[in-house]
Scaffold this motif. Structure first.
Motif, PDB file in Angstrom:
ATOM      1  N   MET A   1       0.856  -1.203   0.000  1.00 55.15           N
ATOM      2  CA  MET A   1       0.000   0.000   0.000  1.00 55.15           C
ATOM      3  C   MET A   1       0.889   1.248   0.000  1.00 55.15           C
ATOM      4  O   MET A   1       1.655   1.466   0.943  1.00 55.15           O
ATOM      5  N   PRO A   2       0.836   2.084  -1.040  1.00 52.37           N
ATOM      6  CA  PRO A   2       1.646   3.303  -1.052  1.00 52.37           C
ATOM      7  C   PRO A   2       1.153   4.297  -0.001  1.00 52.37           C
ATOM      8  O   PRO A   2      -0.038   4.352   0.315  1.00 52.37           O
ATOM      9  N   HIS A   3       2.096   5.082   0.528  1.00 49.63           N
ATOM     10  CA  HIS A   3       1.783   6.109   1.524  1.00 49.63           C
ATOM     11  C   HIS A   3       1.888   7.480   0.867  1.00 49.63           C
ATOM     12  O   HIS A   3       2.826   7.748   0.112  1.00 49.63           O
ATOM     13  N   ALA A   4       0.940   8.368   1.186  1.00 52.39           N
ATOM     14  CA  ALA A   4       0.987   9.745   0.695  1.00 52.39           C
ATOM     15  C   ALA A   4       0.777  10.699   1.855  1.00 52.39           C
ATOM     16  O   ALA A   4      -0.072  10.463   2.724  1.00 52.39           O
ATOM     17  N   LEU A   5       1.552  11.776   1.874  1.00 49.34           N
ATOM     18  CA  LEU A   5       1.406  12.843   2.856  1.00 49.34           C
ATOM     19  C   LEU A   5       0.943  14.094   2.133  1.00 49.34           C
ATOM     20  O   LEU A   5       1.565  14.506   1.150  1.00 49.34           O
ATOM     21  N   ILE A   6      -0.160  14.686   2.606  1.00 49.74           N
ATOM     22  CA  ILE A   6      -0.726  15.882   1.978  1.00 49.74           C
ATOM     23  C   ILE A   6      -0.702  17.031   2.978  1.00 49.74           C
ATOM     24  O   ILE A   6      -1.294  16.933   4.062  1.00 49.74           O
ATOM     25  N   THR A   7      -0.014  18.127   2.625  1.00 51.40           N
ATOM     26  CA  THR A   7      -0.180  19.362   3.390  1.00 51.40           C
ATOM     27  C   THR A   7      -1.347  20.130   2.759  1.00 51.40           C
ATOM     28  O   THR A   7      -1.637  19.983   1.578  1.00 51.40           O
ATOM     29  N   GLY A   8      -2.011  20.957   3.559  1.00 48.71           N
ATOM     30  CA  GLY A   8      -3.191  21.639   3.039  1.00 48.71           C
ATOM     31  C   GLY A   8      -4.367  20.708   2.874  1.00 48.71           C
ATOM     32  O   GLY A   8      -5.218  20.910   1.995  1.00 48.71           O
ATOM     33  N   ILE A   9      -4.458  19.685   3.707  1.00 48.39           N
ATOM     34  CA  ILE A   9      -5.514  18.678   3.581  1.00 48.39           C
ATOM     35  C   ILE A   9      -6.901  19.270   3.820  1.00 48.39           C
ATOM     36  O   ILE A   9      -7.902  18.730   3.345  1.00 48.39           O
ATOM     37  N   THR A  10      -7.006  20.401   4.542  1.00 46.78           N
ATOM     38  CA  THR A  10      -8.316  20.975   4.847  1.00 46.78           C
ATOM     39  C   THR A  10      -8.872  21.828   3.712  1.00 46.78           C
ATOM     40  O   THR A  10     -10.033  22.238   3.766  1.00 46.78           O
ATOM     41  N   GLY A  11      -8.073  22.110   2.689  1.00 41.65           N
ATOM     42  CA  GLY A  11      -8.549  22.917   1.563  1.00 41.65           C
ATOM     43  C   GLY A  11      -9.255  22.077   0.514  1.00 41.65           C
ATOM     44  O   GLY A  11      -9.280  20.842   0.587  1.00 41.65           O
ATOM     45  N   GLN A  12      -9.829  22.752  -0.481  1.00 39.84           N
ATOM     46  CA  GLN A  12     -10.582  22.018  -1.504  1.00 39.84           C
ATOM     47  C   GLN A  12      -9.694  21.008  -2.236  1.00 39.84           C
ATOM     48  O   GLN A  12     -10.092  19.854  -2.460  1.00 39.84           O
ATOM     49  N   ASP A  13      -8.469  21.385  -2.582  1.00 34.93           N
ATOM     50  CA  ASP A  13      -7.592  20.473  -3.304  1.00 34.93           C
ATOM     51  C   ASP A  13      -7.205  19.287  -2.428  1.00 34.93           C
ATOM     52  O   ASP A  13      -7.153  18.138  -2.893  1.00 34.93           O
ATOM     53  N   GLY A  14      -6.916  19.562  -1.157  1.00 33.69           N
ATOM     54  CA  GLY A  14      -6.557  18.486  -0.249  1.00 33.69           C
ATOM     55  C   GLY A  14      -7.658  17.462  -0.097  1.00 33.69           C
ATOM     56  O   GLY A  14      -7.407  16.248  -0.077  1.00 33.69           O
ATOM     57  N   LEU A  15      -8.900  17.930  -0.022  1.00 27.38           N
ATOM     58  CA  LEU A  15     -10.031  17.012   0.126  1.00 27.38           C
ATOM     59  C   LEU A  15     -10.233  16.171  -1.133  1.00 27.38           C
ATOM     60  O   LEU A  15     -10.409  14.951  -1.060  1.00 27.38           O
ATOM     61  N   TYR A  16     -10.201  16.811  -2.299  1.00 30.93           N
ATOM     62  CA  TYR A  16     -10.375  16.059  -3.549  1.00 30.93           C
ATOM     63  C   TYR A  16      -9.214  15.088  -3.773  1.00 30.93           C
ATOM     64  O   TYR A  16      -9.416  13.943  -4.205  1.00 30.93           O
ATOM     65  N   LEU A  17      -7.996  15.526  -3.472  1.00 29.54           N
ATOM     66  CA  LEU A  17      -6.843  14.647  -3.650  1.00 29.54           C
ATOM     67  C   LEU A  17      -6.903  13.486  -2.667  1.00 29.54           C
ATOM     68  O   LEU A  17      -6.605  12.338  -3.029  1.00 29.54           O
ATOM     69  N   GLY A  18      -7.287  13.762  -1.432  1.00 37.30           N
ATOM     70  CA  GLY A  18      -7.418  12.694  -0.452  1.00 37.30           C
ATOM     71  C   GLY A  18      -8.404  11.629  -0.901  1.00 37.30           C
ATOM     72  O   GLY A  18      -8.143  10.427  -0.776  1.00 37.30           O
ATOM     73  N   GLU A  19      -9.537  12.073  -1.443  1.00 36.43           N
ATOM     74  CA  GLU A  19     -10.529  11.121  -1.956  1.00 36.43           C
ATOM     75  C   GLU A  19      -9.948  10.282  -3.091  1.00 36.43           C
ATOM     76  O   GLU A  19     -10.137   9.054  -3.143  1.00 36.43           O
TER      77      GLU A  19
END
Length: 341
Positions: A1-19
Motif C-alpha cells: 500500500m503506497p503512503h501519501a502525505l498531503i499538506t493543506g488537507i483541509t482545503g478544496q484540493d486536499g479534500l479532492y486529492l485525499g478522496e
C-alpha cells in the motif's frame, strides 16, 4: 500500500486529492496545523480512514516528524496562505508559509531520508499567479514569471526552490502550475464562491447585493476535482518535470456572473452587483489563460468539467446549503422563485 502525505488537507484540493488517493488504495496522511483545528471533524467525515498529523509549514521540526511518521512514497505540498487579496495585508506570513514553507518541506524530506530524496516523490502546488503581468498568451511552462502580489512572489520562490532541489539533490520533485480551479468546496472569500453563494442567497431572498472588485479580470477556470488528478499523474512519471494545468479558455468575472445568475433564471444581474473599491487589488492581473498541451501529451490529461457546468455545480450546491440555512433560521422571502430540490 503506497503512503501519501498531503499538506493543506483541509482545503478544496486536499479534500479532492485525499478522496482520489484513498480510492486508489493509498494510506493517506494529512498535515493539520494548530491545536483544536475546527476543520478536523470535516476532514475526518469527508475522508474516513485518513490519518491526521500535527504540523506547520512554518516549523521545520514538525515537518520532519510528520515525514518520519508517514514514511511517504509521495508528498503533495498543497498548504499555503492561498487567498491572493490577503497576501498584501499579511505579506510576511504569506512569504513564510507559501514560499519558505516549500523549502522547509523539501528540507524535511531531505533530512528524514538521509539525503536520499529521490525515494520520495514530491509535488509542489505552483500557481498561474506567478505569471502575473503576462509576457505571452497563452501561458506555458516556458513563459517568464512576473508576479503581481506577495502571494505570486511567494509561489515563484516555492517553484524555483523545487527546481533547485531537483537539480541539486536529485529530488524527484515536480511543480504543477495550476490555473484557477474551483468547486463547491472553495472558500467563500474567493470570488467564484462569493458569487455562487451570493446568487443562491439572492435567488432565495436571503441577500440583496454582491459586492465585488474588478469585473473585467479574466481567468482560466477549471474544476478542482479534475486538477488533482493531474497532480497524481505527474508523480507517476519516472521523469520529474513541471506542467501547466489549465482549460485553455478564459472568462471574465462578468461571464461568471452571467452564468451564475442565468442558472437561477435572472437575466440582468446589474441590480444585484455593486463594485466596491475595497476589493480592488493594488496591482491587478488582467488576464490568465494556460496552454496545457504538455500535460495532454505526456500525462494524457484533459479537463472533464467545462466552465458552465462548473458554475452550475457550484450554484446548485450553494442553493442546497442556503436552503438548509434558511430552514434553521427563516427569513422573509423577497427574491426570485427557485424550484425546490
Amino acid at each position: 500500500m503506497p503512503h501519501a502525505l498531503i499538506t493543506g488537507i483541509t482545503g478544496q484540493d486536499g479534500l479532492y486529492l485525499g478522496e482520489l488517493l484513498l480510492d486508489k488504495g493509498y494510506e493517506v496522511f494529512g498535515l493539520v496545523r494548530g491545536q483544536s483545528n475546527p476543520k478536523v471533524a470535516m476532514v475526518e467525515k469527508t475522508l474516513p480512514g485518513i490519518r491526521l498529523l500535527a504540523g506547520d509549514l512554518t516549523d521545520l521540526p514538525s515537518l520532519i516528524g510528520a515525514v518520519e511518521v508517514a514514511q511517504p512514497d509521495e508528498v503533495y505540498n498543497l498548504g499555503a496562505i492561498s487567498f491572493v487579496g490577503l497576501s498584501w495585508r499579511q505579506a510576511e506570513l504569506t512569504g513564510e508559509t507559501t514560499g519558505i514553507g516549500v523549502l522547509r518541506m523539501l528540507e524535511a524530506i531531505r533530512i528524514a531520508t538521509s539525503d536520499e530524496m529521490s525515494r520520495v516523490r514530491f509535488y509542489q502546488a505552483s500557481s498561474s499567479e506567478m505569471f502575473g503581468k503576462v509576457r505571452e498568451t497563452p501561458q506555458r511552462e516556458t513563459t517568464a514569471f512576473h508576479p503581481r502580489s506577495p502571494y505570486g512572489v511567494a509561489k515563484t520562490f516555492g517553484h524555483y526552490i523545487t527546481v533547485n532541489y531537483r537539480e541539486s539533490y536529485g529530488a524527484h520533485a515536480v511543480s504543477g502550475i495550476l490555473f484557477n480551479h474551483e468547486s463547491p468546496r472553495r472558500g467563500t472569500e474567493f470570488v467564484t464562491r462569493k458569487i455562487t453563494r451570493g446568487v443562491a442567497r439572492i435567488a432565495l431572498g436571503a441577500q440583496e447585493k454582491i459586492a465585488l472588485g474588478n469585473l473585467d479580470a479574466r481567468r482560466d477556470w477549471g474544476f478542482a476535482g479534475d486538477y488533482v488528478d493531474a497532480m497524481w499523474r505527474m508523480l507517476q512519471r519516472d521523469t520529474p518535470e513541471d506542467y501547466v494545468i489549465a482549460t485553455g479558455e478564459t472568462h471574465s468575472v462578468r461571464d461568471l456572473l452571467d452564468a451564475a445568475f442565468g442558472h437561477v433564471g435572472i437575466a440582468d444581474w446589474s441590480p444585484y452587483v455593486v463594485q466596491d473599491p475595497r476589493f480592488l487589488r493594488p496591482a491587478e492581473v488582467d488576464v490568465l489563460v494556460g496552454d496545457a498541451s504538455k500535460a495532454r501529451d505526456l500525462l494524457d490529461w484533459r479537463p472533464a468539467v467545462d466552465f458552465r457546468t462548473l458554475v452550475a455545480m457550484m450554484v446548485d450546491a450553494d442553493l442546497a446549503a442556503a436552503r438548509g440555512e434558511l430552514d434553521r433560521e427563516p427569513v422573509p422571502t423577497r427574491g426570485h422563485t427557485v424550484p425546490p430540490g
